[in-house]
Scaffold this active site. Structure first.
Site, PDB file in Angstrom:
ATOM      1  N   TYR A 144       0.856  -1.064   0.028  1.00  0.00           N
ATOM      2  CA  TYR A 144      -0.011   0.038  -0.174  1.00  0.00           C
ATOM      3  C   TYR A 144       0.906   1.353  -0.053  1.00  0.00           C
ATOM      4  O   TYR A 144       1.908   1.207   0.800  1.00  0.00           O
ATOM      5  CB  TYR A 144      -1.023   0.137   1.254  1.00  0.00           C
ATOM      6  N   ASP A 239       9.305   2.985   0.365  1.00  0.00           N
ATOM      7  CA  ASP A 239       8.125   3.402   1.040  1.00  0.00           C
ATOM      8  C   ASP A 239       8.386   2.865   2.660  1.00  0.00           C
ATOM      9  O   ASP A 239       7.865   1.682   2.937  1.00  0.00           O
ATOM     10  CB  ASP A 239       7.016   3.141   0.509  1.00  0.00           C
ATOM     11  N   LYS A 267       3.702   8.383   9.431  1.00  0.00           N
ATOM     12  CA  LYS A 267       3.435   7.718  10.744  1.00  0.00           C
ATOM     13  C   LYS A 267       4.552   8.073  11.946  1.00  0.00           C
ATOM     14  O   LYS A 267       4.392   9.396  12.417  1.00  0.00           O
ATOM     15  CB  LYS A 267       3.672   6.340  10.430  1.00  0.00           C
TER      16      LYS A 267
END
Ligand SMILES: *Cc1c(COP(=O)(O)O)cnc(C)c1O
Length: 424
Positions: A144, A239, A267
């Site tokens: 994702y 990522d 995050k």
């Protein structure tokens, strides 16, 4: 355990927000039942509006690596907030956080702050396309990278054809530039890269996949991607929105020893507030406006309060934090493996540092196809049994669970006792 207030709020939310939520996984569609509305969180626990406190293994999807509402992070946020919530002008905290990031991750020579992981990936890909003057990107099924149009594709069976959009509202013209390969499939990926060698701007990957549950790369996979991209002049983008500052201070690239051209973070670097960044080699990043021709901007980028939360969170991770997280992670992995053995049912635990997934119903989980045959009913039952025993897990079988510095051996042992009761 009553859930009256959560239920009432969820009904009201249903009139306001599609599905009653502002991000889909929160609606608990994978596990059934209504989500808990959270009133507060502290350390390793969260408390819902009906007053039930749980030991939390979501940790704000990993962002709360220091534990919820860590006193020094809260203090940093309070003092930043008192000095103004945002200026729309440069501030010292963005320089401090930027320096902390480039020191921790040497492949990031220059970076730009944004407000989410989605923005980071979307922008990194724009720069990669500009740098290479090529249109196509290659991603992996099950990874994702946020919800921007071109990245919402994972391809079905025909992995060698162009990707079909995963979402309504995404034109095929957009995903026609997205190729999708299978995670850990070196040969298939090599064939795809070579077939599109002249058109390929970048290969983007979660170097440790965590959005189909935790799926580590097999030995040699990332190095193969490094070699293959270099050979065709495409960029390698990691990522590290989840694994950055999670599996090591220098992220997966430090832990696994592969250096990408660009890296995306979010995050943990926001310490619980909205922040992300993308960065990499200076010659690539210098293409960004105002120096170069690639436009990218953000009203709230480098927000002083978010920067303060991130800077303080990273400060808490220096020293022996990762040894401690490894200790806790290893304890839970060993315990879960014992339980699986005794229970005599197919299951596999995959862990890197302080993130892990217990896959029920399968013995192997090295790519999306294997993961997709896990036992969803078994997970649903496990989730609710753990919830009743006071453990709040990610409400989907395709997610990672996270430990924080606030978790204790007692929390881990409690989790294991509850899991043993449930699974055997
Ligand atoms: C969470 C996540 C994103 C998206 O970040 P948002 O801040 O939710 O936009 C991108 N990539 C990975 C690997 C993620 O886990």
């Amino acid at each position: 355990m009553t859930t009256d207030l959560s239920t009432t709020l969820y009904e009201r939310a249903g009139d306001l927000f599609p599905g009653g939520v502002n991000s889909p996984v929160r609606a608990w569609r994978n596990v059934g039942g209504g989500p808990r509305f959270i009133a507060s969180a502290r350390g390793a626990t969260i408390t819902d509006v009906d007053g039930t406190t749980y030991c939390d293994f979501v940790a704000s999807w990993g962002a709360a690596i220091a534990g919820h509402a860590h006193p020094s992070v809260v203090a940093a946020v309070q003092s930043a907030a008192a000095a103004g919530l945002g200026y729309g002008a440069p501030c010292p905290a963005e320089v401090e956080l930027g320096q902390a990031i480039t020191r921790a991750i040497p492949s990031i020579e220059k970076l730009r702050m944004v407000s989410s992981g989605t923005e980071a990936l979307m922008s990194a890909i724009r720069v990669a396309r500009a740098f290479t003057a090529r249109p196509k990107i290659l991603k992996f099924a099950g990874c994702y990278h946020g919800h921007s149009d071109g990245l919402l594709a994972r391809a079905g069976s025909g992995a060698l054809t162009f990707a079909v959009p995963d979402s309504a509202g995404v034109p095929e013209a957009v995903t026609s530039h997205t190729l999708v390969a299978d995670y850990n499939d070196i040969e298939g990926t090599k064939a795809m890269i070579e077939a599109h060698a002249d058109d390929l701007a970048a290969v983007v990957i979660e170097p440790i996949a965590a959005n189909m549950g935790v799926v580590p790369p097999t030995p040699g996979f990332l190095q193969a991607l490094r070699d293959l991209t270099s050979a065709v002049g495409a960029l390698l983008i990691f990522d590290e929105v989840i694994c950055g500052f999670r599996v090591a201070f220098g992220g997966a690239q430090e832990r696994l020893g592969v250096r990408p051209d660009m890296t995306c973070l979010a995050k943990i670097i926001g310490g619980g507030l909205p922040a992300g960044c993308f960065g990499g080699r200076a010659e690539i990043m210098d293409l960004l406006a105002p120096d170069g021709p690639v436009y990218q901007a953000g009203t709230l980028s480098g927000n002083p309060v978010a920067m303060a939360a991130g800077r303080e969170t990273l400060a808490l991770l220096e020293g022996d934090a990762y040894d401690r997280l490894e200790e806790l992670g290893s304890r839970i992995e060993i315990g879960l493996n014992d339980i699986i053995r005794v229970a005599g049912r197919p299951a596999v635990v995959q862990r890197v540092g302080s993130m892990f997934t217990l896959f029920l119903g399968i013995d192997r989980a090295s790519n999306l196809t294997e993961v997709e045959s896990l036992d969803r009913d078994a997970f649903r039952a496990f989730f609710h049994a753990m919830l009743e025993r006071g453990f709040y897990l990610p409400p989907s079988p395709f997610e990672a669970s996270f430990l924080s510095l606030a978790h204790t051996e007692a929390d881990v042992d409690g989790y294991l006792a509850a899991a043993r009761e449930t699974l055997t």
